[in-house]
Design a protein around this motif. Structure first.
Motif, PDB file in Angstrom:
ATOM      1  N   LEU A  48      16.476   5.338  13.726  1.00 37.67           N
ATOM      2  CA  LEU A  48      15.201   5.484  13.025  1.00 37.67           C
ATOM      3  C   LEU A  48      14.125   4.588  13.618  1.00 37.67           C
ATOM      4  O   LEU A  48      14.383   3.454  14.017  1.00 37.67           O
ATOM      5  N   ARG A  49      12.930   5.124  13.631  1.00 37.83           N
ATOM      6  CA  ARG A  49      11.736   4.356  14.001  1.00 37.83           C
ATOM      7  C   ARG A  49      10.911   4.255  12.726  1.00 37.83           C
ATOM      8  O   ARG A  49      10.461   5.262  12.183  1.00 37.83           O
ATOM      9  N   PHE A  50      10.766   3.027  12.226  1.00 36.87           N
ATOM     10  CA  PHE A  50       9.946   2.797  11.040  1.00 36.87           C
ATOM     11  C   PHE A  50       8.565   2.335  11.468  1.00 36.87           C
ATOM     12  O   PHE A  50       8.434   1.384  12.244  1.00 36.87           O
ATOM     13  N   THR A  51       7.542   2.987  10.975  1.00 38.15           N
ATOM     14  CA  THR A  51       6.172   2.511  11.113  1.00 38.15           C
ATOM     15  C   THR A  51       5.765   2.071   9.722  1.00 38.15           C
ATOM     16  O   THR A  51       5.734   2.884   8.789  1.00 38.15           O
ATOM     17  N   MET A  52       5.519   0.762   9.582  1.00 37.93           N
ATOM     18  CA  MET A  52       5.275   0.199   8.262  1.00 37.93           C
ATOM     19  C   MET A  52       3.922  -0.488   8.214  1.00 37.93           C
ATOM     20  O   MET A  52       3.501  -1.116   9.178  1.00 37.93           O
ATOM     21  N   GLU A  53       3.273  -0.337   7.074  1.00 41.20           N
ATOM     22  CA  GLU A  53       2.002  -1.014   6.833  1.00 41.20           C
ATOM     23  C   GLU A  53       2.214  -2.068   5.768  1.00 41.20           C
ATOM     24  O   GLU A  53       2.872  -1.818   4.755  1.00 41.20           O
ATOM     25  N   TYR A  54       1.649  -3.248   6.023  1.00 45.56           N
ATOM     26  CA  TYR A  54       1.772  -4.392   5.128  1.00 45.56           C
ATOM     27  C   TYR A  54       0.383  -4.896   4.734  1.00 45.56           C
ATOM     28  O   TYR A  54      -0.577  -4.747   5.492  1.00 45.56           O
ATOM     29  N   ALA A  55       0.322  -5.530   3.567  1.00 46.50           N
ATOM     30  CA  ALA A  55      -0.889  -6.205   3.117  1.00 46.50           C
ATOM     31  C   ALA A  55      -0.507  -7.614   2.675  1.00 46.50           C
ATOM     32  O   ALA A  55       0.582  -7.841   2.141  1.00 46.50           O
ATOM     33  N   HIS A  56      -1.420  -8.548   2.918  1.00 44.20           N
ATOM     34  CA  HIS A  56      -1.217  -9.944   2.521  1.00 44.20           C
ATOM     35  C   HIS A  56      -2.074 -10.201   1.291  1.00 44.20           C
ATOM     36  O   HIS A  56      -3.268  -9.925   1.292  1.00 44.20           O
ATOM     37  N   ASP A  57      -1.435 -10.734   0.252  1.00 50.44           N
ATOM     38  CA  ASP A  57      -2.156 -10.971  -0.997  1.00 50.44           C
ATOM     39  C   ASP A  57      -2.573 -12.427  -1.169  1.00 50.44           C
ATOM     40  O   ASP A  57      -2.913 -12.864  -2.261  1.00 50.44           O
ATOM     41  N   GLY A  58      -2.530 -13.168  -0.075  1.00 50.53           N
ATOM     42  CA  GLY A  58      -2.849 -14.582  -0.139  1.00 50.53           C
ATOM     43  C   GLY A  58      -1.606 -15.448  -0.122  1.00 50.53           C
ATOM     44  O   GLY A  58      -1.667 -16.615   0.253  1.00 50.53           O
ATOM     45  N   GLU A  59      -0.466 -14.874  -0.523  1.00 45.16           N
ATOM     46  CA  GLU A  59       0.787 -15.624  -0.527  1.00 45.16           C
ATOM     47  C   GLU A  59       1.883 -14.932   0.264  1.00 45.16           C
ATOM     48  O   GLU A  59       2.598 -15.564   1.024  1.00 45.16           O
ATOM     49  N   THR A  60       2.053 -13.637   0.050  1.00 45.00           N
ATOM     50  CA  THR A  60       3.154 -12.922   0.692  1.00 45.00           C
ATOM     51  C   THR A  60       2.657 -11.636   1.341  1.00 45.00           C
ATOM     52  O   THR A  60       1.601 -11.109   0.989  1.00 45.00           O
ATOM     53  N   TRP A  61       3.471 -11.139   2.269  1.00 46.56           N
ATOM     54  CA  TRP A  61       3.223  -9.845   2.890  1.00 46.56           C
ATOM     55  C   TRP A  61       4.058  -8.808   2.139  1.00 46.56           C
ATOM     56  O   TRP A  61       5.261  -8.980   1.975  1.00 46.56           O
ATOM     57  N   THR A  62       3.408  -7.751   1.707  1.00 41.49           N
ATOM     58  CA  THR A  62       4.072  -6.709   0.928  1.00 41.49           C
ATOM     59  C   THR A  62       3.951  -5.380   1.656  1.00 41.49           C
ATOM     60  O   THR A  62       2.865  -5.013   2.116  1.00 41.49           O
ATOM     61  N   ALA A  63       5.062  -4.653   1.743  1.00 38.32           N
ATOM     62  CA  ALA A  63       5.058  -3.342   2.393  1.00 38.32           C
ATOM     63  C   ALA A  63       4.362  -2.322   1.498  1.00 38.32           C
ATOM     64  O   ALA A  63       4.690  -2.192   0.324  1.00 38.32           O
ATOM     65  N   LEU A  64       3.396  -1.606   2.075  1.00 37.95           N
ATOM     66  CA  LEU A  64       2.650  -0.580   1.352  1.00 37.95           C
ATOM     67  C   LEU A  64       3.251   0.809   1.562  1.00 37.95           C
ATOM     68  O   LEU A  64       3.246   1.635   0.657  1.00 37.95           O
ATOM     69  N   ARG A  65       3.702   1.047   2.806  1.00 43.01           N
ATOM     70  CA  ARG A  65       4.284   2.357   3.119  1.00 43.01           C
ATOM     71  C   ARG A  65       5.134   2.241   4.371  1.00 43.01           C
ATOM     72  O   ARG A  65       4.940   1.351   5.187  1.00 43.01           O
ATOM     73  N   SER A  66       6.062   3.183   4.466  1.00 44.54           N
ATOM     74  CA  SER A  66       6.933   3.260   5.629  1.00 44.54           C
ATOM     75  C   SER A  66       7.104   4.732   5.987  1.00 44.54           C
ATOM     76  O   SER A  66       7.299   5.565   5.124  1.00 44.54           O
ATOM     77  N   VAL A  67       6.986   5.008   7.285  1.00 42.60           N
ATOM     78  CA  VAL A  67       7.201   6.361   7.789  1.00 42.60           C
ATOM     79  C   VAL A  67       8.362   6.285   8.771  1.00 42.60           C
ATOM     80  O   VAL A  67       8.313   5.543   9.749  1.00 42.60           O
ATOM     81  N   ALA A  68       9.424   7.039   8.475  1.00 40.87           N
ATOM     82  CA  ALA A  68      10.615   7.050   9.325  1.00 40.87           C
ATOM     83  C   ALA A  68      10.625   8.322  10.171  1.00 40.87           C
ATOM     84  O   ALA A  68      10.396   9.421   9.666  1.00 40.87           O
ATOM     85  N   THR A  69      10.882   8.127  11.446  1.00 39.96           N
ATOM     86  CA  THR A  69      11.110   9.242  12.369  1.00 39.96           C
ATOM     87  C   THR A  69      12.356   8.887  13.167  1.00 39.96           C
ATOM     88  O   THR A  69      12.827   7.753  13.128  1.00 39.96           O
ATOM     89  N   THR A  70      12.896   9.848  13.895  1.00 38.18           N
ATOM     90  CA  THR A  70      14.048   9.556  14.740  1.00 38.18           C
ATOM     91  C   THR A  70      13.563   9.230  16.142  1.00 38.18           C
ATOM     92  O   THR A  70      12.454   9.581  16.535  1.00 38.18           O
TER      93      THR A  70
END
Length: 127
Positions: A104-126
């Motif tokens: 799997l190839r994950f393309t993930m988007e993260y956002a920083h809320d001032g303290e932690t990085w949180t995953a917003l979305r992940s797209v999996a392809t082969t």
């Protein structure tokens, strides 16, 4: 962003990603719930965009059982309070009764809320 801050941010995103992979392999849906944004979606290799609550529910029900995840490569690009990670893994999993090693190839988007990085979305392809 100074280079040292950028490097620190990349390491923090990598830590969050690797915690996500560990939680998947451990079947730790509580940890995943904490690591992923409430609006998180996972787009599967089939193209189905699954909301976080549904994915975690299906993990708890045994429809998605992750036996192990081997990281092959990863890149992280940080811009301010957002990041994009592309990771290639081999995931040993049983999905709806089919057991296989999934490259799997994950393309993930993260956002920083001032303290932690949180995953917003992940797209999996082969790959």
């Amino acid at each position: 962003m100074p280079a040292s801050e950028d490097a620190n941010a990349r390491e923090e995103v990598l830590d969050a990603y690797r915690a996500h992979l560990r939680a998947m392999a451990d079947g730790d849906t509580d940890a995943l719930d904490d690591l992923l944004d409430d609006g998180f979606t996972l787009t599967h290799i089939t193209g189905y965009q699954q909301p976080k609550a549904e994915w975690l529910s299906q993990m708890r029900a045994g429809r998605f059982v992750y036996h192990g995840v081997i990281e092959k490569s990863v890149t992280v690009d940080v811009e301010g309070d957002t990041a994009r990670l592309v990771g290639r893994v081999v995931t040993e999993a049983t999905v709806y009764g089919t057991h296989a090693d999934w490259p799997l190839r994950f393309t993930m988007e993260y956002a920083h809320d001032g303290e932690t990085w949180t995953a917003l979305r992940s797209v999996a392809t082969t790959w």
